[in-house]
Scaffold this motif. Sequence first.
Motif, PDB file in Angstrom:
ATOM      1  N   ALA A   1       0.859  -1.188   0.000  1.00  0.00           N
ATOM      2  CA  ALA A   1       0.000   0.000   0.000  1.00  0.00           C
ATOM      3  C   ALA A   1       0.895   1.238   0.000  1.00  0.00           C
ATOM      4  O   ALA A   1       2.077   1.158   0.343  1.00  0.00           O
ATOM      5  CB  ALA A   1      -0.883   0.011   1.241  1.00  0.00           C
ATOM      6  N   THR A   2       0.337   2.385  -0.385  1.00  0.00           N
ATOM      7  CA  THR A   2       1.025   3.666  -0.242  1.00  0.00           C
ATOM      8  C   THR A   2       0.468   4.299   1.029  1.00  0.00           C
ATOM      9  O   THR A   2      -0.733   4.538   1.127  1.00  0.00           O
ATOM     10  CB  THR A   2       0.752   4.544  -1.468  1.00  0.00           C
ATOM     11  OG1 THR A   2       1.256   3.844  -2.605  1.00  0.00           O
ATOM     12  CG2 THR A   2       1.436   5.898  -1.335  1.00  0.00           C
ATOM     13  N   VAL A   3       1.346   4.524   1.999  1.00  0.00           N
ATOM     14  CA  VAL A   3       0.867   4.780   3.357  1.00  0.00           C
ATOM     15  C   VAL A   3       1.157   6.206   3.834  1.00  0.00           C
ATOM     16  O   VAL A   3       2.271   6.701   3.685  1.00  0.00           O
ATOM     17  CB  VAL A   3       1.525   3.789   4.351  1.00  0.00           C
ATOM     18  CG1 VAL A   3       0.955   3.972   5.751  1.00  0.00           C
ATOM     19  CG2 VAL A   3       1.334   2.349   3.890  1.00  0.00           C
ATOM     20  N   SER A   4       0.159   6.840   4.400  1.00  0.00           N
ATOM     21  CA  SER A   4       0.363   8.104   5.123  1.00  0.00           C
ATOM     22  C   SER A   4      -0.015   7.891   6.580  1.00  0.00           C
ATOM     23  O   SER A   4      -0.883   7.068   6.880  1.00  0.00           O
ATOM     24  CB  SER A   4      -0.520   9.218   4.559  1.00  0.00           C
ATOM     25  OG  SER A   4      -0.292   9.389   3.186  1.00  0.00           O
ATOM     26  N   ILE A   5       0.640   8.640   7.451  1.00  0.00           N
ATOM     27  CA  ILE A   5       0.361   8.528   8.880  1.00  0.00           C
ATOM     28  C   ILE A   5      -0.115   9.882   9.405  1.00  0.00           C
ATOM     29  O   ILE A   5       0.538  10.901   9.191  1.00  0.00           O
ATOM     30  CB  ILE A   5       1.620   8.082   9.646  1.00  0.00           C
ATOM     31  CG1 ILE A   5       2.068   6.696   9.148  1.00  0.00           C
ATOM     32  CG2 ILE A   5       1.357   8.065  11.150  1.00  0.00           C
ATOM     33  CD1 ILE A   5       3.438   6.288   9.621  1.00  0.00           C
ATOM     34  N   ILE A   6      -1.245   9.847  10.074  1.00  0.00           N
ATOM     35  CA  ILE A   6      -1.779  11.065  10.712  1.00  0.00           C
ATOM     36  C   ILE A   6      -1.515  10.949  12.210  1.00  0.00           C
ATOM     37  O   ILE A   6      -1.709   9.889  12.800  1.00  0.00           O
ATOM     38  CB  ILE A   6      -3.307  11.175  10.451  1.00  0.00           C
ATOM     39  CG1 ILE A   6      -3.571  11.452   8.965  1.00  0.00           C
ATOM     40  CG2 ILE A   6      -3.933  12.250  11.344  1.00  0.00           C
ATOM     41  CD1 ILE A   6      -5.060  11.432   8.605  1.00  0.00           C
ATOM     42  N   HIS A   7      -1.034  12.027  12.818  1.00  0.00           N
ATOM     43  CA  HIS A   7      -0.829  12.042  14.269  1.00  0.00           C
ATOM     44  C   HIS A   7      -1.328  13.363  14.824  1.00  0.00           C
ATOM     45  O   HIS A   7      -1.957  14.142  14.086  1.00  0.00           O
ATOM     46  CB  HIS A   7       0.643  11.785  14.607  1.00  0.00           C
ATOM     47  CG  HIS A   7       1.572  12.637  13.808  1.00  0.00           C
ATOM     48  ND1 HIS A   7       1.733  13.976  14.051  1.00  0.00           N
ATOM     49  CD2 HIS A   7       2.352  12.334  12.736  1.00  0.00           C
ATOM     50  CE1 HIS A   7       2.584  14.473  13.190  1.00  0.00           C
ATOM     51  NE2 HIS A   7       2.978  13.501  12.367  1.00  0.00           N
ATOM     52  N   SER A   8      -1.051  13.620  16.102  1.00  0.00           N
ATOM     53  CA  SER A   8      -1.688  14.777  16.741  1.00  0.00           C
ATOM     54  C   SER A   8      -1.183  16.112  16.187  1.00  0.00           C
ATOM     55  O   SER A   8      -1.811  17.145  16.416  1.00  0.00           O
ATOM     56  CB  SER A   8      -1.465  14.720  18.253  1.00  0.00           C
ATOM     57  OG  SER A   8      -0.098  14.901  18.545  1.00  0.00           O
ATOM     58  N   ARG A   9      -0.060  16.111  15.490  1.00  0.00           N
ATOM     59  CA  ARG A   9       0.448  17.372  14.925  1.00  0.00           C
ATOM     60  C   ARG A   9       0.135  17.529  13.446  1.00  0.00           C
ATOM     61  O   ARG A   9       0.604  18.469  12.809  1.00  0.00           O
ATOM     62  CB  ARG A   9       1.977  17.459  15.111  1.00  0.00           C
ATOM     63  CG  ARG A   9       2.456  17.253  16.530  1.00  0.00           C
ATOM     64  CD  ARG A   9       1.874  18.356  17.417  1.00  0.00           C
ATOM     65  NE  ARG A   9       2.120  18.048  18.823  1.00  0.00           N
ATOM     66  CZ  ARG A   9       3.185  18.479  19.489  1.00  0.00           C
ATOM     67  NH1 ARG A   9       4.077  19.210  18.907  1.00  0.00           N
ATOM     68  NH2 ARG A   9       3.334  18.158  20.755  1.00  0.00           N
ATOM     69  N   THR A  10      -0.619  16.600  12.893  1.00  0.00           N
ATOM     70  CA  THR A  10      -0.912  16.652  11.457  1.00  0.00           C
ATOM     71  C   THR A  10      -1.872  17.799  11.152  1.00  0.00           C
ATOM     72  O   THR A  10      -2.877  17.972  11.851  1.00  0.00           O
ATOM     73  CB  THR A  10      -1.533  15.312  11.008  1.00  0.00           C
ATOM     74  OG1 THR A  10      -0.597  14.278  11.267  1.00  0.00           O
ATOM     75  CG2 THR A  10      -1.887  15.326   9.527  1.00  0.00           C
ATOM     76  N   LYS A  11      -1.545  18.559  10.121  1.00  0.00           N
ATOM     77  CA  LYS A  11      -2.452  19.628   9.687  1.00  0.00           C
ATOM     78  C   LYS A  11      -3.437  19.049   8.677  1.00  0.00           C
ATOM     79  O   LYS A  11      -3.073  18.218   7.863  1.00  0.00           O
ATOM     80  CB  LYS A  11      -1.651  20.763   9.052  1.00  0.00           C
ATOM     81  CG  LYS A  11      -0.674  21.392  10.027  1.00  0.00           C
ATOM     82  CD  LYS A  11      -0.410  22.857   9.688  1.00  0.00           C
ATOM     83  CE  LYS A  11       0.330  23.550  10.815  1.00  0.00           C
ATOM     84  NZ  LYS A  11       1.778  23.244  10.807  1.00  0.00           N
TER      85      LYS A  11
END
Length: 296
Positions: free
Chosen positions: A188-198
């Motif tokens: 898969a092509t993966v992105s990670i969202i965390h608490s600092r993600t805009k």
Amino acid sequence: ETTATIIDGKSVAKQIKDEIASEISRMKETTGIVPGLAVILVGDRKDSATYVRNKKKACEAAGIKSYEAKLPEDSTEEEVLKFISEFNDDPSVHGILVQLPLPRHMNEETILNAVRIEKDVDGFHPLNIGRLAMRGRQEPLFVPCTPKGCIELLHRYGIDIKGKRAVVIGRSNIVGMPAALLLQREDATVSIIHSRTKNPEEIARQADIIISATGQPNMVKGSWIKPGAVIIDVGINPVDDPASPRGYQLVGDVCYEEACKIASAITPVPGGVGPMTIAMLLSNTLISAKRVHNFE
Ligand code: NDP
């Protein structure tokens, strides 16, 4: 109305546990060996005690012998390490699990590092995590149970991962980060969202597959979801509910009411990823026992 396929983790987990139980009885008949799992519980957190009890019960049902070390909250690191070292040396123990979180005065890293990687059925040893991250090198001996369970659900429901856009929400060492590594291994092509993600919503909306593990109840709204996306909701979050006899109910990270009308498939909470975690722990324990005894 609900248009999504409900991914029934409870029934998949049951199926897997049955498969494991029959493998274990085949192993016992041919070799006389019974897989063993040791659980170390420090302190008296109610939730941890419940998890440990459930793991023990699942072991017994599958034919795995369970060993338990229960230590008081004010134990020293050395005392915990002593149990780990005993289990490390005990040939009847094939898996060692340290129930997290540990009391605050203990160094989690020191303790997890002490578990022999051949018995690290939680997959939290840095060497196993490092191997998970590196391709074309030695494979990890074990993959962390919760993310492994998420991928297993996708496989068992025939959901393609290869070439898909996946978004993982959360980057913890036990769920989010290894989930992202596993998805990447599945092409898969993966992105990670965390608490600092805009603009997390904008990123999430690009996903064909979302795995959410934030611990934020109902954070992922319908507007975050691309029509037809697949949602794996790892969150198990208690929210006040005076109408329930316990005074609370469990919800996921994803607003289920909205998501089930937009997604093509979704895991419920409870009954989705939760039961898979224990099934994967049993699976890892069996893998370990098979590996040391060269049983195929
Ligand atoms: P952690 O608290 O360790 O990690 C939460 C992650 O979510 C962090 O990476 C954090 O970002 C991110 N996050 C928190 N708030 C937001 C936000 N508002 N927007 C975007 N990202 C956010 O939690 P765990 O990974 O241990 O657990 C997550 C959830 O999964 C919990 O509900 C837990 O109960 C459940 N769980 C379920 C299991 C199962 O068997 N089904 C097993 C383990 C956990 P940052 O890194 O920036 O702080």
